[in-house]
Design a protein around this motif. Structure first.
Motif, short mmCIF file in Angstrom:
data_model
loop_
_atom_site.label_atom_id
_atom_site.label_comp_id
_atom_site.label_asym_id
_atom_site.label_seq_id
_atom_site.Cartn_x
_atom_site.Cartn_y
_atom_site.Cartn_z
N PRO A 32 31.31 40.97 -1.74
CA PRO A 32 32.61 41.66 -1.61
C PRO A 32 32.48 42.99 -0.88
N GLY A 33 33.40 43.22 0.05
CA GLY A 33 33.45 44.47 0.80
C GLY A 33 32.42 44.59 1.92
N ARG A 34 31.64 43.55 2.20
CA ARG A 34 30.56 43.64 3.18
C ARG A 34 30.80 42.80 4.44
N ILE A 35 32.01 42.23 4.59
CA ILE A 35 32.28 41.37 5.75
C ILE A 35 32.15 42.14 7.07
N ASP A 36 32.61 43.38 7.12
CA ASP A 36 32.49 44.15 8.37
C ASP A 36 31.03 44.42 8.71
N ALA A 37 30.20 44.60 7.69
CA ALA A 37 28.78 44.84 7.93
C ALA A 37 28.11 43.62 8.55
N ILE A 38 28.45 42.43 8.06
CA ILE A 38 27.83 41.22 8.63
C ILE A 38 28.38 40.95 10.03
N ARG A 85 17.24 36.08 22.66
CA ARG A 85 15.93 36.52 23.17
C ARG A 85 14.81 35.59 22.71
N LEU A 86 14.93 35.05 21.51
CA LEU A 86 13.89 34.17 20.96
C LEU A 86 14.11 32.70 21.32
N GLY A 87 15.15 32.41 22.10
CA GLY A 87 15.42 31.04 22.52
C GLY A 87 16.08 30.18 21.45
N MET A 88 16.70 30.82 20.46
CA MET A 88 17.40 30.10 19.39
C MET A 88 18.83 29.86 19.85
N GLN A 89 19.28 28.61 19.80
CA GLN A 89 20.57 28.24 20.38
C GLN A 89 21.66 28.09 19.31
N VAL A 90 22.64 29.01 19.35
CA VAL A 90 23.81 28.93 18.49
C VAL A 90 24.87 28.14 19.25
N CYS A 91 25.40 27.09 18.60
CA CYS A 91 26.40 26.23 19.25
C CYS A 91 27.81 26.78 19.07
N ASP A 92 28.11 27.28 17.89
CA ASP A 92 29.46 27.80 17.61
C ASP A 92 29.40 28.66 16.36
N PHE A 93 30.45 29.45 16.15
CA PHE A 93 30.46 30.45 15.07
C PHE A 93 31.88 30.58 14.56
N TRP A 94 32.07 30.58 13.25
CA TRP A 94 33.41 30.66 12.66
C TRP A 94 33.44 31.62 11.48
N GLU A 95 34.65 32.10 11.18
CA GLU A 95 34.92 32.83 9.94
C GLU A 95 35.91 32.00 9.14
N ASP A 96 35.84 32.13 7.83
CA ASP A 96 36.71 31.35 6.95
C ASP A 96 38.17 31.70 7.19
N LEU A 97 39.01 30.70 7.37
CA LEU A 97 40.44 30.88 7.62
C LEU A 97 41.19 31.32 6.37
N GLU A 98 40.67 31.00 5.21
CA GLU A 98 41.34 31.32 3.96
C GLU A 98 40.97 32.70 3.43
N ALA A 99 40.42 33.53 4.27
CA ALA A 99 40.05 34.91 3.93
C ALA A 99 38.93 34.97 2.90
N GLU A 100 38.20 33.86 2.74
CA GLU A 100 36.99 33.89 1.91
C GLU A 100 35.95 34.69 2.67
N PRO A 101 35.11 35.41 1.99
CA PRO A 101 34.08 36.16 2.71
C PRO A 101 32.92 35.24 3.11
N LYS A 102 33.19 34.35 4.08
CA LYS A 102 32.17 33.41 4.53
C LYS A 102 32.13 33.33 6.06
#
Length: 105
Positions: free
Chosen positions: A12-18, A32-49
């Motif tokens: 709780p309260g740490r979403i801006d930090a992440i 830089r390390l060659g790790m491939q992120v395909c996509d990125f999402w935040e929870d639509l229901e305002a869950e801190p996820k």
């Protein structure tokens, strides 16, 4: 090819930090390390996820990349600085997947 869905439950309260840590540092370190992120999402229901997927050639490659990441000097400095006000992530869930052969994009 394997895919990993990573689900971060944020304290709780740490979403801006992440958000700051990923946008300003972590995603760049991954690249830089060659790790491939395909996509990125935040929870639509305002869950801190946060949810994101990564792509690897094999589980061995995934293990190797995460070992290198966990020992990366820049990552360890960023993590330490970003947690001066307390931990950010409560829990990380990992789900490993492969694309269904019968699905064509």
């Amino acid at each position: 090819m394997i895919y990993e869905l990573r689900i971060y439950t944020i304290l709780p309260g740490r979403i801006d930090a992440i958000r700051e840590r990923f946008s300003a540092h972590t995603l760049g370190i991954f690249a830089r390390l060659g790790m491939q992120v395909c996509d990125f999402w935040e929870d639509l229901e305002a869950e801190p996820k946060l949810y994101y997927t990564m792509k690897y050639e094999s589980m061995e490659e995934r293990t190797r990349q995460w070992e290198i990441f966990s020992q990366d000097k820049e990552w360890n400095e960023v993590k330490q600085r970003s947690e001066l006000d307390g931990k950010i992530v409560e829990r990380i869930e990992q789900i490993f997947m492969k694309r269904a052969e019968y699905f064509n994009l």
